[in-house]
Scaffold this motif. Structure first.
Motif, PDB file in Angstrom:
ATOM      1  N   LEU A 131      10.165  10.985   0.230  1.00 40.58           N
ATOM      2  CA  LEU A 131       9.713  10.312  -1.276  1.00 40.58           C
ATOM      3  C   LEU A 131      11.035  10.905  -2.326  1.00 40.58           C
ATOM      4  N   LEU A 181       8.069   2.277  -3.997  1.00 39.41           N
ATOM      5  CA  LEU A 181       7.453   3.425  -3.387  1.00 39.41           C
ATOM      6  C   LEU A 181       6.268   3.344  -2.655  1.00 39.41           C
ATOM      7  N   ARG A 182       5.520   2.595  -2.211  1.00 35.03           N
ATOM      8  CA  ARG A 182       4.817   1.404  -1.750  1.00 35.03           C
ATOM      9  C   ARG A 182       4.994   2.078  -0.472  1.00 35.03           C
ATOM     10  N   LEU A 185       4.177   6.059   1.101  1.00 35.02           N
ATOM     11  CA  LEU A 185       2.487   5.879   0.854  1.00 35.02           C
ATOM     12  C   LEU A 185       2.194   5.427   2.284  1.00 35.02           C
ATOM     13  N   GLU A 188       3.278   7.811   4.604  1.00 32.19           N
ATOM     14  CA  GLU A 188       2.808   9.221   4.620  1.00 32.19           C
ATOM     15  C   GLU A 188       1.106   8.950   5.072  1.00 32.19           C
TER      16      GLU A 188
ATOM     17  N   LEU B  14      -1.404  -1.469  -6.581  1.00 30.06           N
ATOM     18  CA  LEU B  14      -2.090   0.092  -6.272  1.00 30.06           C
ATOM     19  C   LEU B  14      -3.786   0.392  -6.107  1.00 30.06           C
ATOM     20  N   GLU B  18      -4.492   4.968  -3.686  1.00 29.54           N
ATOM     21  CA  GLU B  18      -2.674   5.773  -3.194  1.00 29.54           C
ATOM     22  C   GLU B  18      -2.412   5.567  -4.536  1.00 29.54           C
ATOM     23  N   ALA B  21      -2.251  10.291  -4.751  1.00 27.14           N
ATOM     24  CA  ALA B  21      -1.308  10.236  -3.561  1.00 27.14           C
ATOM     25  C   ALA B  21      -0.066  10.261  -4.098  1.00 27.14           C
ATOM     26  N   LEU B  22       0.129   9.220  -4.793  1.00 30.60           N
ATOM     27  CA  LEU B  22       1.589   9.437  -5.279  1.00 30.60           C
ATOM     28  C   LEU B  22       1.833   9.892  -6.358  1.00 30.60           C
ATOM     29  N   GLY B  25       2.250  13.276  -4.278  1.00 25.19           N
ATOM     30  CA  GLY B  25       3.629  14.064  -3.677  1.00 25.19           C
ATOM     31  C   GLY B  25       4.328  14.132  -4.144  1.00 25.19           C
ATOM     32  N   LEU B  26       4.447  13.181  -5.916  1.00 23.87           N
ATOM     33  CA  LEU B  26       5.223  13.484  -6.553  1.00 23.87           C
ATOM     34  C   LEU B  26       5.755  14.888  -7.855  1.00 23.87           C
ATOM     35  N   LEU B  29       7.151  17.777  -5.539  1.00 19.75           N
ATOM     36  CA  LEU B  29       8.631  17.410  -4.778  1.00 19.75           C
ATOM     37  C   LEU B  29       9.166  18.964  -5.852  1.00 19.75           C
TER      38      LEU B  29
END
Lengths: 202, 193
Positions: A131, A181-182, A185, A188, B14, B18, B21-22, B25-26, B29
């Motif tokens: 990511l 970015l999908r 996902l 992951e 999305l 989703e 989750a993104l 995740g960001l 970081l």
């Protein structure tokens, strides 16, 4: 959206802020030590070039020193510092774009679906980068919009004001970034499922 | 509300899960600290522009300078009298073995070596924590100011300190450095746990 930014977690004693407003070097150093990492991180996310990020950190903290006497504490110190860092970073990005005689929209135009193999994340999960890398490989405008919206919690209206663009511009940049970015996902998700399967089999 | 979610999903391509989750995740970081030299650059620019008071490692406050001048006067005019007195009013506990074995020059050098060693130990400690109690920060600041004031006196070309006075300053510097080290060490321990 609630403020999930890491800036919000950092608390500074108001007495330190008052001392900083009087030009106390030690107080400014305490503020710097507290916020240097999130400021540098945000500058590095936007520019991707450490030397430029360092310059932006310097500009940000110099601006803090110039303006802290005017800071009234109506917002959290972290939010105020974050706004300065974001403004400085966007000013830098805008000047870079200007130097290249490109508008924000044109910058996005550099990045088309056909460029995915060289610029961004491959549509194939096996080739997907992590990511962090995927984000870094987004065009600077989309990367900036994603970060401001999803990590720093700014609204599209605020992002539009920062960038001197419309809200729909911000939304479309976010949408396009998500498309890139999908695959991350999916990767992951598959990784999580695989880990869970492995745990069950043990 | 459900309509907004649906619209968002349409716009962004999305699902809400989703997107969550993104975003998570960001936010996970890792952050990156800037190189240490960045603060030095900021401080230098700020001092040049007069945005902060000049670092006291270079210019001590008037109060400390006056205090040190008084200390020097005390050392010059009062201490010799005390030394001549057969029974000092407040006996001290000098490090007898070292005093007896060392010449003033050796004693001074020993203090300078000890001072350098403590400085090195201080540098080895982690940076100040993000959040520090104001009282601790103030104490550290005060110690640093006092050390800076001593440095100013020791490095002032016009000061022309006698060897005895120079030793007094160095001994005080070592004492303050030790106190600073203990404070910073305790702070580092608290942060680590």
């Amino acid at each position: 959206m609630p403020d999930m930014s890491k800036f919000a977690d950092i608390k500074i004693d108001p007495a330190i802020v008052k001392r900083a407003a009087r030009g106390d070097a030690r107080a400014h150093e305490i503020i710097y030590r507290a916020f240097a990492t999130p400021v540098y991180s945000i500058c590095l996310r936007f520019t991707r070039v450490p030397a430029q990020a360092e310059d932006l950190v310097q500009e940000t903290f110099i601006e803090i020193m110039r303006s802290i006497a005017k800071f009234r504490g109506e917002a959290a110190l972290g939010s105020w510092i974050r706004r300065i860092a974001v403004t400085k970073s966007l000013m830098y990005l805008r000047s870079a774009w200007t130097a290249r005689s490109q508008s924000l929209a044109e910058d996005w135009g550099e990045y088309t679906a056909g460029d995915a193999a060289t610029h961004g994340v491959s549509a194939h999960p096996d080739d997907a980068l992590d990511l962090d890398s995927a984000l870094a490989n987004l065009p600077s405008v989309s990367r900036t919009v994603v970060w401001l919206h999803d990590v720093e919690g700014f609204t599209h209206k605020e992002i539009a004001q920062f960038m001197g663009k419309s809200e729909s511009f911000s939304k479309s940049q976010l949408s396009r970034a998500y498309q890139r970015l999908r695959p991350m996902l999916q990767l992951e998700h598959e990784q999580t499922a695989s880990d869970a399967e492995l745990m069950r089999s043990c | 509300m459900a309509g907004d979610r649906k619209e968002d999903e349409m716009i962004y391509g999305l699902t809400m899960d989703e997107r969550d989750a993104l975003q998570q995740g960001l936010r996970r970081l890792p952050e990156t600290p800037p190189p240490r030299v960045v603060w030095d650059r900021i401080r230098a620019q700020a001092e040049a522009e007069g945005l902060i008071k000049r670092s006291l490692t270079r210019r001590p406050s008037t109060w400390y300078a006056m205090g040190l001048a008084a200390a020097v006067a005390l050392a010059v005019f009062v201490a010799p009298g005390l030394l001549r007195s057969p029974e000092p009013a407040f006996p001290t506990i000098p490090p007898v073995a070292t005093v007896a074995a060392q010449t003033p020059q050796e004693s001074l050098r020993a203090l300078q070596v000890e001072s350098r060693q403590i400085e090195s130990d201080l540098r080895a400690l982690p940076d100040d924590p993000r959040v520090m109690r104001a009282s601790t920060a103030a104490t550290i600041h005060e110690l640093e100011e006092r050390i800076a004031a001593i440095d100013y006196q020791l490095n002032e070309p016009g000061a022309q300190l006698s060897p005895d006075n120079e030793e007094i300053f160095w001994r005080e510097r070592v004492r303050l450095m030790k106190t600073l080290f203990r404070l910073r060490y305790a702070q580092a321990q608290r942060t680590a746990f």
